[in-house]
Scaffold this motif. Structure first.
Motif, PDB file in Angstrom:
ATOM      1  N   TYR A  18       0.837  -1.196   0.000  1.00  0.00           N
ATOM      2  CA  TYR A  18       0.000   0.000   0.000  1.00  0.00           C
ATOM      3  C   TYR A  18       0.876   1.252   0.000  1.00  0.00           C
ATOM      4  N   PRO A  19       0.598   2.282  -0.789  1.00  0.00           N
ATOM      5  CA  PRO A  19      -0.653   2.554  -1.491  1.00  0.00           C
ATOM      6  C   PRO A  19      -0.723   1.984  -2.908  1.00  0.00           C
ATOM      7  N   ASP A  20       0.308   1.226  -3.315  1.00  0.00           N
ATOM      8  CA  ASP A  20       0.260   0.601  -4.630  1.00  0.00           C
ATOM      9  C   ASP A  20      -0.445  -0.744  -4.546  1.00  0.00           C
ATOM     10  N   GLU A  21      -0.805  -1.271  -5.697  1.00  0.00           N
ATOM     11  CA  GLU A  21      -1.350  -2.627  -5.729  1.00  0.00           C
ATOM     12  C   GLU A  21      -0.209  -3.607  -5.476  1.00  0.00           C
ATOM     13  N   GLY A  22      -0.470  -4.570  -4.616  1.00  0.00           N
ATOM     14  CA  GLY A  22       0.463  -5.664  -4.409  1.00  0.00           C
ATOM     15  C   GLY A  22       0.047  -6.817  -5.302  1.00  0.00           C
ATOM     16  N   CYS A  23       0.982  -7.724  -5.564  1.00  0.00           N
ATOM     17  CA  CYS A  23       0.625  -8.885  -6.381  1.00  0.00           C
ATOM     18  C   CYS A  23       1.493 -10.073  -5.996  1.00  0.00           C
ATOM     19  N   GLY A  24       1.022 -11.239  -6.356  1.00  0.00           N
ATOM     20  CA  GLY A  24       1.755 -12.459  -6.065  1.00  0.00           C
ATOM     21  C   GLY A  24       1.025 -13.678  -6.586  1.00  0.00           C
ATOM     22  N   LEU A  25       1.532 -14.825  -6.189  1.00  0.00           N
ATOM     23  CA  LEU A  25       0.985 -16.107  -6.628  1.00  0.00           C
ATOM     24  C   LEU A  25       0.776 -17.007  -5.422  1.00  0.00           C
ATOM     25  N   ILE A  26      -0.233 -17.822  -5.474  1.00  0.00           N
ATOM     26  CA  ILE A  26      -0.334 -18.944  -4.555  1.00  0.00           C
ATOM     27  C   ILE A  26       0.011 -20.169  -5.383  1.00  0.00           C
ATOM     28  N   VAL A  27       0.986 -20.919  -4.885  1.00  0.00           N
ATOM     29  CA  VAL A  27       1.494 -22.072  -5.615  1.00  0.00           C
ATOM     30  C   VAL A  27       1.354 -23.322  -4.759  1.00  0.00           C
ATOM     31  N   SER A  28       1.409 -24.454  -5.435  1.00  0.00           N
ATOM     32  CA  SER A  28       1.255 -25.733  -4.751  1.00  0.00           C
ATOM     33  C   SER A  28       2.309 -26.710  -5.253  1.00  0.00           C
ATOM     34  N   GLU A  57       7.768 -15.157 -13.514  1.00  0.00           N
ATOM     35  CA  GLU A  57       7.418 -15.762 -12.222  1.00  0.00           C
ATOM     36  C   GLU A  57       6.681 -17.090 -12.430  1.00  0.00           C
ATOM     37  N   LEU A  58       5.871 -17.172 -13.477  1.00  0.00           N
ATOM     38  CA  LEU A  58       5.150 -18.415 -13.776  1.00  0.00           C
ATOM     39  C   LEU A  58       6.127 -19.510 -14.195  1.00  0.00           C
ATOM     40  N   LEU A  59       7.112 -19.141 -14.992  1.00  0.00           N
ATOM     41  CA  LEU A  59       8.118 -20.115 -15.429  1.00  0.00           C
ATOM     42  C   LEU A  59       8.998 -20.558 -14.268  1.00  0.00           C
ATOM     43  N   LEU A  60       9.340 -19.621 -13.385  1.00  0.00           N
ATOM     44  CA  LEU A  60      10.158 -19.969 -12.225  1.00  0.00           C
ATOM     45  C   LEU A  60       9.412 -20.928 -11.296  1.00  0.00           C
ATOM     46  N   ALA A  61       8.118 -20.684 -11.115  1.00  0.00           N
ATOM     47  CA  ALA A  61       7.319 -21.603 -10.292  1.00  0.00           C
ATOM     48  C   ALA A  61       7.332 -22.998 -10.906  1.00  0.00           C
ATOM     49  N   GLU A  62       7.152 -23.059 -12.200  1.00  0.00           N
ATOM     50  CA  GLU A  62       7.174 -24.354 -12.888  1.00  0.00           C
ATOM     51  C   GLU A  62       8.537 -25.033 -12.725  1.00  0.00           C
ATOM     52  N   ASP A  63       9.613 -24.251 -12.841  1.00  0.00           N
ATOM     53  CA  ASP A  63      10.967 -24.804 -12.660  1.00  0.00           C
ATOM     54  C   ASP A  63      11.166 -25.370 -11.258  1.00  0.00           C
ATOM     55  N   ARG A  64      10.478 -24.784 -10.261  1.00  0.00           N
ATOM     56  CA  ARG A  64      10.569 -25.275  -8.880  1.00  0.00           C
ATOM     57  C   ARG A  64       9.628 -26.461  -8.639  1.00  0.00           C
ATOM     58  N   GLY A  65       8.897 -26.853  -9.664  1.00  0.00           N
ATOM     59  CA  GLY A  65       7.963 -27.964  -9.515  1.00  0.00           C
ATOM     60  C   GLY A  65       6.655 -27.553  -8.863  1.00  0.00           C
ATOM     61  N   GLU A  66       6.341 -26.259  -8.911  1.00  0.00           N
ATOM     62  CA  GLU A  66       5.118 -25.743  -8.295  1.00  0.00           C
ATOM     63  C   GLU A  66       4.070 -25.444  -9.362  1.00  0.00           C
ATOM     64  N   ALA A  67       2.825 -25.669  -9.014  1.00  0.00           N
ATOM     65  CA  ALA A  67       1.711 -25.304  -9.880  1.00  0.00           C
ATOM     66  C   ALA A  67       1.090 -24.014  -9.348  1.00  0.00           C
ATOM     67  N   VAL A  68       0.833 -23.069 -10.230  1.00  0.00           N
ATOM     68  CA  VAL A  68       0.157 -21.835  -9.823  1.00  0.00           C
ATOM     69  C   VAL A  68      -1.322 -22.148  -9.653  1.00  0.00           C
ATOM     70  N   VAL A  69      -1.862 -21.869  -8.470  1.00  0.00           N
ATOM     71  CA  VAL A  69      -3.281 -22.124  -8.222  1.00  0.00           C
ATOM     72  C   VAL A  69      -4.084 -20.828  -8.128  1.00  0.00           C
ATOM     73  N   ALA A  70      -3.397 -19.691  -7.884  1.00  0.00           N
ATOM     74  CA  ALA A  70      -4.118 -18.416  -7.820  1.00  0.00           C
ATOM     75  C   ALA A  70      -3.184 -17.250  -8.095  1.00  0.00           C
ATOM     76  N   PHE A  71      -3.703 -16.296  -8.840  1.00  0.00           N
ATOM     77  CA  PHE A  71      -3.078 -14.983  -8.973  1.00  0.00           C
ATOM     78  C   PHE A  71      -3.666 -14.129  -7.861  1.00  0.00           C
ATOM     79  N   VAL A  72      -2.842 -13.314  -7.212  1.00  0.00           N
ATOM     80  CA  VAL A  72      -3.285 -12.510  -6.084  1.00  0.00           C
ATOM     81  C   VAL A  72      -2.940 -11.052  -6.353  1.00  0.00           C
ATOM     82  N   HIS A  73      -3.878 -10.160  -6.065  1.00  0.00           N
ATOM     83  CA  HIS A  73      -3.547  -8.733  -6.099  1.00  0.00           C
ATOM     84  C   HIS A  73      -4.464  -7.968  -5.167  1.00  0.00           C
TER      85      HIS A  73
END
Length: 139
Positions: A18-28, A57-73
């Protein structure tokens, strides 16, 4: 929500942005969920009302063996609704989901902390996003 244990981390990240939009991923991975905060790459003059997540970030998650389950902002000084801009960004030009099977978590934040959060999921029959989970937050 199956990954609701991540909410404390999500809230902390979004409040800190805050005051900007934050963002991230929930991964599994291996049945475990975690939140991965990401830098908002939107130009500074747009970051209060939009976010741009680095597609690597999506490719890095995949490289770590993680699946993206949600985009967060977050929506600074706004609601936890999935806005018209959110809907447009989450669709292909033909109206289909840009990322089938991935949810979208929106967190409302103010200078005082987080307010509410809601999860939206693309419903093919409706050809639109529907709210599937919501919670009032205390940050």
């Amino acid at each position: 929500m199956r990954w609701s244990a991540c909410m404390d981390e999500v809230v902390a990240w979004m409040v800190a942005a805050y005051p900007d939009e934050g963002c991230g991923l929930i991964v599994s991975a291996d049945g475990r969920f975690r939140f991965h905060g990401c830098q908002n790459l939107a130009p500074k003059h747009l970051a209060r009302s939009s976010y741009m997540l680095d597609p690597r970030e999506l490719l890095l998650a995949e490289d770590r063996g993680e699946a993206v389950v949600a985009f967060v902002h977050s929506h600074p000084d706004g609601s936890d609704d999935f806005s018209a801009e959110d809907r447009a960004d989450a669709r292909m030009p033909d109206g289909a989901a840009a990322h089938p099977g991935i949810d979208y978590l929106v967190v409302s934040v103010t200078a005082g902390g987080a307010g509410n959060a809601a999860v939206f999921r693309f419903e093919p029959v409706l050809r639109d996003f529907a709210r599937v989970w919501a919670v009032a937050l205390a940050s």
